[in-house]
Design a protein around this motif. Sequence first.
Motif, PDB file in Angstrom:
ATOM      1  N   LEU A  13     -25.139   5.525  66.496  1.00 19.24           N
ATOM      2  CA  LEU A  13     -23.912   5.183  67.212  1.00 19.24           C
ATOM      3  C   LEU A  13     -22.981   6.381  67.147  1.00 19.24           C
ATOM      4  O   LEU A  13     -22.692   6.884  66.061  1.00 19.24           O
ATOM      5  N   LEU A  14     -22.546   6.841  68.314  1.00 18.37           N
ATOM      6  CA  LEU A  14     -21.666   8.014  68.399  1.00 18.37           C
ATOM      7  C   LEU A  14     -22.232   9.207  67.622  1.00 18.37           C
ATOM      8  O   LEU A  14     -21.513   9.931  66.952  1.00 18.37           O
ATOM      9  N   GLY A  15     -23.539   9.371  67.706  1.00 14.80           N
ATOM     10  CA  GLY A  15     -24.180  10.512  67.062  1.00 14.80           C
ATOM     11  C   GLY A  15     -24.417  10.377  65.573  1.00 14.80           C
ATOM     12  O   GLY A  15     -24.969  11.277  64.954  1.00 14.80           O
ATOM     13  N   ARG A  16     -23.983   9.249  64.992  1.00 16.55           N
ATOM     14  CA  ARG A  16     -24.212   9.035  63.548  1.00 16.55           C
ATOM     15  C   ARG A  16     -25.325   8.028  63.361  1.00 16.55           C
ATOM     16  O   ARG A  16     -25.396   7.020  64.069  1.00 16.55           O
ATOM     17  N   SER A  17     -26.170   8.275  62.390  1.00 18.43           N
ATOM     18  CA  SER A  17     -27.282   7.373  62.099  1.00 18.43           C
ATOM     19  C   SER A  17     -26.877   6.334  61.070  1.00 18.43           C
ATOM     20  O   SER A  17     -26.145   6.638  60.119  1.00 18.43           O
ATOM     21  N   TYR A  18     -27.358   5.124  61.277  1.00 17.23           N
ATOM     22  CA  TYR A  18     -27.118   4.008  60.357  1.00 17.23           C
ATOM     23  C   TYR A  18     -28.437   3.298  60.122  1.00 17.23           C
ATOM     24  O   TYR A  18     -29.232   3.132  61.049  1.00 17.23           O
ATOM     25  N   VAL A  19     -28.658   2.878  58.897  1.00 17.10           N
ATOM     26  CA  VAL A  19     -29.837   2.087  58.576  1.00 17.10           C
ATOM     27  C   VAL A  19     -29.378   0.636  58.463  1.00 17.10           C
ATOM     28  O   VAL A  19     -28.501   0.313  57.659  1.00 17.10           O
ATOM     29  N   ILE A  20     -29.980  -0.222  59.294  1.00 15.88           N
ATOM     30  CA  ILE A  20     -29.570  -1.612  59.418  1.00 15.88           C
ATOM     31  C   ILE A  20     -30.740  -2.514  59.029  1.00 15.88           C
ATOM     32  O   ILE A  20     -31.880  -2.265  59.432  1.00 15.88           O
ATOM     33  N   ALA A  21     -30.452  -3.566  58.267  1.00 16.70           N
ATOM     34  CA  ALA A  21     -31.486  -4.560  57.971  1.00 16.70           C
ATOM     35  C   ALA A  21     -31.861  -5.262  59.255  1.00 16.70           C
ATOM     36  O   ALA A  21     -30.998  -5.594  60.077  1.00 16.70           O
ATOM     37  N   LEU A  30     -32.609  -5.195  68.318  1.00 16.49           N
ATOM     38  CA  LEU A  30     -31.622  -4.362  67.638  1.00 16.49           C
ATOM     39  C   LEU A  30     -31.442  -3.045  68.386  1.00 16.49           C
ATOM     40  O   LEU A  30     -30.313  -2.592  68.590  1.00 16.49           O
ATOM     41  N   ASP A  31     -32.548  -2.434  68.812  1.00 16.90           N
ATOM     42  CA  ASP A  31     -32.459  -1.190  69.583  1.00 16.90           C
ATOM     43  C   ASP A  31     -31.642  -1.403  70.857  1.00 16.90           C
ATOM     44  O   ASP A  31     -30.790  -0.585  71.198  1.00 16.90           O
ATOM     45  N   ARG A  32     -31.899  -2.499  71.548  1.00 11.77           N
ATOM     46  CA  ARG A  32     -31.172  -2.792  72.792  1.00 11.77           C
ATOM     47  C   ARG A  32     -29.676  -2.962  72.521  1.00 11.77           C
ATOM     48  O   ARG A  32     -28.835  -2.414  73.229  1.00 11.77           O
ATOM     49  N   ALA A  33     -29.349  -3.719  71.483  1.00 12.71           N
ATOM     50  CA  ALA A  33     -27.944  -3.940  71.131  1.00 12.71           C
ATOM     51  C   ALA A  33     -27.276  -2.625  70.727  1.00 12.71           C
ATOM     52  O   ALA A  33     -26.132  -2.353  71.123  1.00 12.71           O
ATOM     53  N   ALA A  34     -27.987  -1.803  69.965  1.00 14.02           N
ATOM     54  CA  ALA A  34     -27.428  -0.525  69.525  1.00 14.02           C
ATOM     55  C   ALA A  34     -27.199   0.399  70.711  1.00 14.02           C
ATOM     56  O   ALA A  34     -26.164   1.074  70.783  1.00 14.02           O
ATOM     57  N   ARG A  35     -28.132   0.433  71.660  1.00 13.54           N
ATOM     58  CA  ARG A  35     -27.953   1.273  72.854  1.00 13.54           C
ATOM     59  C   ARG A  35     -26.751   0.793  73.671  1.00 13.54           C
ATOM     60  O   ARG A  35     -25.956   1.604  74.160  1.00 13.54           O
ATOM     61  N   TYR A  36     -26.613  -0.516  73.812  1.00 14.68           N
ATOM     62  CA  TYR A  36     -25.486  -1.075  74.559  1.00 14.68           C
ATOM     63  C   TYR A  36     -24.166  -0.698  73.896  1.00 14.68           C
ATOM     64  O   TYR A  36     -23.230  -0.241  74.548  1.00 14.68           O
ATOM     65  N   LEU A  37     -24.092  -0.896  72.582  1.00 10.67           N
ATOM     66  CA  LEU A  37     -22.879  -0.562  71.837  1.00 10.67           C
ATOM     67  C   LEU A  37     -22.601   0.935  71.896  1.00 10.67           C
ATOM     68  O   LEU A  37     -21.461   1.352  72.092  1.00 10.67           O
ATOM     69  N   ASP A  38     -23.629   1.745  71.751  1.00 13.88           N
ATOM     70  CA  ASP A  38     -23.447   3.195  71.788  1.00 13.88           C
ATOM     71  C   ASP A  38     -22.916   3.645  73.148  1.00 13.88           C
ATOM     72  O   ASP A  38     -22.009   4.485  73.221  1.00 13.88           O
ATOM     73  N   ARG A  39     -23.453   3.068  74.243  1.00 13.07           N
ATOM     74  CA  ARG A  39     -22.944   3.414  75.577  1.00 13.07           C
ATOM     75  C   ARG A  39     -21.478   3.019  75.710  1.00 13.07           C
ATOM     76  O   ARG A  39     -20.664   3.783  76.246  1.00 13.07           O
ATOM     77  N   ALA A  40     -21.136   1.828  75.229  1.00 14.40           N
ATOM     78  CA  ALA A  40     -19.745   1.369  75.296  1.00 14.40           C
ATOM     79  C   ALA A  40     -18.840   2.297  74.491  1.00 14.40           C
ATOM     80  O   ALA A  40     -17.767   2.708  74.960  1.00 14.40           O
ATOM     81  N   MET A  41     -19.261   2.645  73.304  1.00 16.03           N
ATOM     82  CA  MET A  41     -18.451   3.512  72.442  1.00 16.03           C
ATOM     83  C   MET A  41     -18.305   4.905  73.042  1.00 16.03           C
ATOM     84  O   MET A  41     -17.215   5.481  73.027  1.00 16.03           O
ATOM     85  N   ASN A  42     -19.393   5.439  73.586  1.00 13.44           N
ATOM     86  CA  ASN A  42     -19.329   6.767  74.199  1.00 13.44           C
ATOM     87  C   ASN A  42     -18.421   6.759  75.423  1.00 13.44           C
ATOM     88  O   ASN A  42     -17.695   7.725  75.662  1.00 13.44           O
ATOM     89  N   GLY A  43     -18.452   5.692  76.203  1.00 11.02           N
ATOM     90  CA  GLY A  43     -17.581   5.585  77.365  1.00 11.02           C
ATOM     91  C   GLY A  43     -16.119   5.568  76.971  1.00 11.02           C
ATOM     92  O   GLY A  43     -15.283   6.238  77.597  1.00 11.02           O
ATOM     93  N   ILE A  44     -15.793   4.827  75.938  1.00  9.79           N
ATOM     94  CA  ILE A  44     -14.410   4.765  75.447  1.00  9.79           C
ATOM     95  C   ILE A  44     -13.978   6.115  74.906  1.00  9.79           C
ATOM     96  O   ILE A  44     -12.889   6.601  75.202  1.00  9.79           O
TER      97      ILE A  44
END
Length: 99
Positions: A13-21, A30-44
């Motif tokens: 997310l925003l270029g930072r890696s996170y390890v998620i259970a 999880l990949d789909r949700a992370a990509r969606y969130l990352d796109r939203a965050m990058n747009g903002i």
Amino acid sequence: MSNAKRPTKEITLLGRSYVIACDTGEEAKLDRAARYLDRAMNGIQAQSGTLGSERVTLIAALNITHELLEALDEHRESEANLNKLNDRLERALEKTRQP
């Protein structure tokens, strides 16, 4: 199952890696949700490069929650309309069954 024993998945997310259970078999979701969130965050962040990552995350969460609530409202409205149509159909069918 405790978090210590759960499998993990790395997301970015925003270029930072996170390890998620992540439960086995749920990695694609999880990949789909992370990509969606990352796109939203990058747009903002692109719209307002001066915001810190915490604020970007908060705004993204609020925007996505708004999208979710709008979709739930639309779903409920559609379901109510289908129920009304079903009731009308049932009444019409009942009239055809009467002698």
